[in-house]
Design a protein around this motif. Sequence first.
Motif, PDB file in Angstrom:
ATOM      1  N   GLU A  40       3.616  37.569  -2.810  1.00 40.19           N
ATOM      2  CA  GLU A  40       2.689  36.539  -3.271  1.00 40.19           C
ATOM      3  C   GLU A  40       1.821  35.994  -2.132  1.00 40.19           C
ATOM      4  O   GLU A  40       0.645  35.683  -2.328  1.00 40.19           O
ATOM      5  CB  GLU A  40       3.481  35.413  -3.942  1.00 40.19           C
ATOM      6  CG  GLU A  40       2.642  34.451  -4.752  1.00 40.19           C
ATOM      7  CD  GLU A  40       1.848  35.155  -5.863  1.00 40.19           C
ATOM      8  OE1 GLU A  40       2.260  36.232  -6.322  1.00 40.19           O
ATOM      9  OE2 GLU A  40       0.798  34.607  -6.227  1.00 40.19           O
ATOM     10  N   ARG A  44      -2.372  35.381  -1.881  1.00 35.75           N
ATOM     11  CA  ARG A  44      -3.004  34.095  -1.573  1.00 35.75           C
ATOM     12  C   ARG A  44      -3.919  34.169  -0.351  1.00 35.75           C
ATOM     13  O   ARG A  44      -4.797  33.327  -0.189  1.00 35.75           O
ATOM     14  CB  ARG A  44      -1.923  33.043  -1.295  1.00 35.75           C
ATOM     15  CG  ARG A  44      -1.057  32.733  -2.501  1.00 35.75           C
ATOM     16  CD  ARG A  44       0.073  31.832  -2.064  1.00 35.75           C
ATOM     17  NE  ARG A  44       1.009  31.574  -3.151  1.00 35.75           N
ATOM     18  CZ  ARG A  44       2.315  31.394  -2.963  1.00 35.75           C
ATOM     19  NH1 ARG A  44       2.821  31.445  -1.745  1.00 35.75           N
ATOM     20  NH2 ARG A  44       3.096  31.161  -3.978  1.00 35.75           N
ATOM     21  N   ARG A 107       1.904  36.232   9.127  1.00 34.29           N
ATOM     22  CA  ARG A 107       3.207  36.023   8.487  1.00 34.29           C
ATOM     23  C   ARG A 107       4.048  37.299   8.499  1.00 34.29           C
ATOM     24  O   ARG A 107       4.192  37.933   9.529  1.00 34.29           O
ATOM     25  CB  ARG A 107       2.973  35.494   7.051  1.00 34.29           C
ATOM     26  CG  ARG A 107       2.089  34.246   7.004  1.00 34.29           C
ATOM     27  CD  ARG A 107       2.856  33.033   7.349  1.00 34.29           C
ATOM     28  NE  ARG A 107       3.870  32.775   6.342  1.00 34.29           N
ATOM     29  CZ  ARG A 107       4.978  32.097   6.581  1.00 34.29           C
ATOM     30  NH1 ARG A 107       5.203  31.611   7.779  1.00 34.29           N
ATOM     31  NH2 ARG A 107       5.854  31.885   5.617  1.00 34.29           N
ATOM     32  N   GLU A 135      13.039  32.548   1.858  1.00 36.77           N
ATOM     33  CA  GLU A 135      12.009  32.028   0.955  1.00 36.77           C
ATOM     34  C   GLU A 135      12.035  32.735  -0.388  1.00 36.77           C
ATOM     35  O   GLU A 135      11.866  32.113  -1.435  1.00 36.77           O
ATOM     36  CB  GLU A 135      10.625  32.177   1.596  1.00 36.77           C
ATOM     37  CG  GLU A 135      10.443  31.212   2.741  1.00 36.77           C
ATOM     38  CD  GLU A 135       9.017  31.188   3.247  1.00 36.77           C
ATOM     39  OE1 GLU A 135       8.091  31.463   2.468  1.00 36.77           O
ATOM     40  OE2 GLU A 135       8.844  30.899   4.443  1.00 36.77           O
ATOM     41  N   PRO A 192      -1.949  25.948   5.673  1.00 29.22           N
ATOM     42  CA  PRO A 192      -1.237  27.210   5.471  1.00 29.22           C
ATOM     43  C   PRO A 192      -1.595  27.805   4.107  1.00 29.22           C
ATOM     44  O   PRO A 192      -0.964  27.493   3.103  1.00 29.22           O
ATOM     45  CB  PRO A 192       0.244  26.806   5.553  1.00 29.22           C
ATOM     46  CG  PRO A 192       0.273  25.360   5.194  1.00 29.22           C
ATOM     47  CD  PRO A 192      -1.055  24.773   5.585  1.00 29.22           C
ATOM     48  N   ARG A 195       0.859  29.190   1.465  1.00 26.50           N
ATOM     49  CA  ARG A 195       1.760  28.346   0.692  1.00 26.50           C
ATOM     50  C   ARG A 195       1.146  27.867  -0.617  1.00 26.50           C
ATOM     51  O   ARG A 195       1.835  27.275  -1.434  1.00 26.50           O
ATOM     52  CB  ARG A 195       2.123  27.091   1.487  1.00 26.50           C
ATOM     53  CG  ARG A 195       2.802  27.349   2.785  1.00 26.50           C
ATOM     54  CD  ARG A 195       4.295  27.306   2.613  1.00 26.50           C
ATOM     55  NE  ARG A 195       4.912  27.321   3.906  1.00 26.50           N
ATOM     56  CZ  ARG A 195       5.811  28.216   4.288  1.00 26.50           C
ATOM     57  NH1 ARG A 195       6.200  29.163   3.454  1.00 26.50           N
ATOM     58  NH2 ARG A 195       6.334  28.181   5.489  1.00 26.50           N
TER      59      ARG A 195
ATOM     60  N   ASP B  19      -1.396  19.628   2.564  1.00 29.87           N
ATOM     61  CA  ASP B  19      -1.778  20.997   2.886  1.00 29.87           C
ATOM     62  C   ASP B  19      -1.332  21.995   1.819  1.00 29.87           C
ATOM     63  O   ASP B  19      -2.079  22.894   1.442  1.00 29.87           O
ATOM     64  CB  ASP B  19      -1.163  21.411   4.235  1.00 29.87           C
ATOM     65  CG  ASP B  19      -1.848  20.719   5.408  1.00 29.87           C
ATOM     66  OD1 ASP B  19      -2.926  20.138   5.199  1.00 29.87           O
ATOM     67  OD2 ASP B  19      -1.305  20.773   6.518  1.00 29.87           O
ATOM     68  N   VAL B  20      -0.083  21.868   1.386  1.00 29.89           N
ATOM     69  CA  VAL B  20       0.459  22.874   0.464  1.00 29.89           C
ATOM     70  C   VAL B  20      -0.113  22.704  -0.941  1.00 29.89           C
ATOM     71  O   VAL B  20      -0.412  23.677  -1.618  1.00 29.89           O
ATOM     72  CB  VAL B  20       2.003  22.815   0.433  1.00 29.89           C
ATOM     73  CG1 VAL B  20       2.560  23.753  -0.620  1.00 29.89           C
ATOM     74  CG2 VAL B  20       2.563  23.160   1.808  1.00 29.89           C
ATOM     75  N   MET B  47       6.952  26.917  -8.079  1.00 27.79           N
ATOM     76  CA  MET B  47       6.477  27.738  -6.959  1.00 27.79           C
ATOM     77  C   MET B  47       6.061  26.846  -5.796  1.00 27.79           C
ATOM     78  O   MET B  47       6.347  27.122  -4.634  1.00 27.79           O
ATOM     79  CB  MET B  47       5.257  28.557  -7.383  1.00 27.79           C
ATOM     80  CG  MET B  47       5.580  29.724  -8.263  1.00 27.79           C
ATOM     81  SD  MET B  47       5.903  31.189  -7.296  1.00 27.79           S
ATOM     82  CE  MET B  47       4.245  31.591  -6.737  1.00 27.79           C
ATOM     83  N   ALA B  50       8.894  25.381  -3.736  1.00 29.03           N
ATOM     84  CA  ALA B  50       9.397  26.298  -2.706  1.00 29.03           C
ATOM     85  C   ALA B  50       8.515  26.231  -1.463  1.00 29.03           C
ATOM     86  O   ALA B  50       9.013  26.166  -0.335  1.00 29.03           O
ATOM     87  CB  ALA B  50       9.445  27.719  -3.252  1.00 29.03           C
ATOM     88  N   GLY B  51       7.202  26.205  -1.656  1.00 33.11           N
ATOM     89  CA  GLY B  51       6.283  26.142  -0.517  1.00 33.11           C
ATOM     90  C   GLY B  51       6.415  24.839   0.247  1.00 33.11           C
ATOM     91  O   GLY B  51       6.422  24.820   1.480  1.00 33.11           O
ATOM     92  N   VAL B  52       6.534  23.727  -0.486  1.00 31.36           N
ATOM     93  CA  VAL B  52       6.665  22.414   0.159  1.00 31.36           C
ATOM     94  C   VAL B  52       7.941  22.357   0.991  1.00 31.36           C
ATOM     95  O   VAL B  52       7.927  21.940   2.159  1.00 31.36           O
ATOM     96  CB  VAL B  52       6.653  21.288  -0.902  1.00 31.36           C
ATOM     97  CG1 VAL B  52       7.140  19.974  -0.304  1.00 31.36           C
ATOM     98  CG2 VAL B  52       5.246  21.121  -1.487  1.00 31.36           C
ATOM     99  N   THR B  54       9.800  24.780   2.202  1.00 33.83           N
ATOM    100  CA  THR B  54       9.817  25.709   3.337  1.00 33.83           C
ATOM    101  C   THR B  54       8.902  25.217   4.453  1.00 33.83           C
ATOM    102  O   THR B  54       9.229  25.322   5.633  1.00 33.83           O
ATOM    103  CB  THR B  54       9.409  27.108   2.872  1.00 33.83           C
ATOM    104  OG1 THR B  54      10.189  27.446   1.724  1.00 33.83           O
ATOM    105  CG2 THR B  54       9.663  28.128   3.956  1.00 33.83           C
ATOM    106  N   GLU B  55       7.760  24.649   4.066  1.00 34.02           N
ATOM    107  CA  GLU B  55       6.848  24.124   5.086  1.00 34.02           C
ATOM    108  C   GLU B  55       7.470  22.903   5.775  1.00 34.02           C
ATOM    109  O   GLU B  55       7.325  22.721   6.987  1.00 34.02           O
ATOM    110  CB  GLU B  55       5.502  23.773   4.443  1.00 34.02           C
ATOM    111  CG  GLU B  55       4.394  23.438   5.435  1.00 34.02           C
ATOM    112  CD  GLU B  55       3.917  24.632   6.264  1.00 34.02           C
ATOM    113  OE1 GLU B  55       4.203  25.786   5.899  1.00 34.02           O
ATOM    114  OE2 GLU B  55       3.266  24.392   7.304  1.00 34.02           O
ATOM    115  N   ARG B  59       8.083  22.588   9.825  1.00 32.75           N
ATOM    116  CA  ARG B  59       7.473  21.540  10.660  1.00 32.75           C
ATOM    117  C   ARG B  59       8.499  20.566  11.221  1.00 32.75           C
ATOM    118  O   ARG B  59       8.260  19.947  12.257  1.00 32.75           O
ATOM    119  CB  ARG B  59       6.400  20.781   9.864  1.00 32.75           C
ATOM    120  CG  ARG B  59       5.255  21.681   9.469  1.00 32.75           C
ATOM    121  CD  ARG B  59       4.027  20.901   9.099  1.00 32.75           C
ATOM    122  NE  ARG B  59       3.101  21.736   8.325  1.00 32.75           N
ATOM    123  CZ  ARG B  59       1.942  21.322   7.869  1.00 32.75           C
ATOM    124  NH1 ARG B  59       1.541  20.085   8.089  1.00 32.75           N
ATOM    125  NH2 ARG B  59       1.165  22.129   7.177  1.00 32.75           N
TER     126      ARG B  59
END
Lengths: 222, 90
Positions: A40, A44, A107, A135, A192, A195, B19-20, B47, B50-52, B54-55, B59
């Motif tokens: 994915e 993106r 990445r 992830e 990013p 994401r 950002d996410v 979805m 998961a991004g939030v 992991t980011e 950080r």
Amino acid sequence: MAGTPAVRIDHYEWPGGREAMLRLGPPGAPTVIAALPFFEEGNRTRAAMVDVLRRLAAHGIAGALPDLPGTGESLTDTADATLSAWRNAFAAACAHLGEPVHICAWRSGALIDGEAPAASRWYLAPQSGEALIRELSRLRHLSGGTDIAGNAISEDLIAALAPAEPITTGRLRVARLQGDAKPADCLLPGRPLWRGSEPDTDSALQQAVADDIAAWIKSMLA
Amino acid sequence: MIPESKPEVDATVRAVLKDVLALSDDQVASFDDTTPLFGALPELDSMAVAGVLTEIEDRLGIVIDDDEVDGDMLETFGALTTFAASKTLA
């Protein structure tokens, strides 16, 4: 988006078949070959990566973005993709381009260039196989499905990714986004994009990436 | 730089959400401890969760177990920053 140099579709052969490769920029110039993140994240960031290649063309640097087996226009099913096939195919794509070839990997894309003959490597926020697997597991856990955000990924591929690490030898420059706490040679401003819920672009980030890669390559020519 | 105080953790989590989820500066600046997140922010689907997460891990230099992820920690901005601070400042 940056200007509009001619984009053409080339192909490359690897022992498992034939795949398409987007090419742009002047012939005979140093070439940057791009490795997108897997799955994915690759969807993106594809538009942003192609825009970076366009901006590199404006610096007089050629660009290439190969499809890997099981991605893009490939006739291979995603479920049949393997890490060794990706590495093999990426090395073949590099060899097809003629020297010198510089790698730009984002990445998890930094996990497939280990066998490629390259003059240098430029990584954006490189990711280990272990972090990628974490992830993917989280996505599967949160979505409650058997696939991973719509990608059918074989257990063989996951097992091969688990110990994979980006190369750390040779001419290497690691860029990260501001706010990323891990070691880096330079920090770039931007979001990013990998994401996001949707594919997106960030022209300031893409310009910063292209400028940094162009300066990095020109520093080697000097 | 890894944050070393609760206000720094809050600022990092705010930046991650911006950002996410591609939110505006104004929107994230208006978040306080009672601002509802999961189920209230349309951008925050599973979805995006998961991004939030992991980011935030990247950080703040922390690891969040999937077992720790539940609706409570994502219910409000305050719950999320309290959780993140408990991992970061421990």
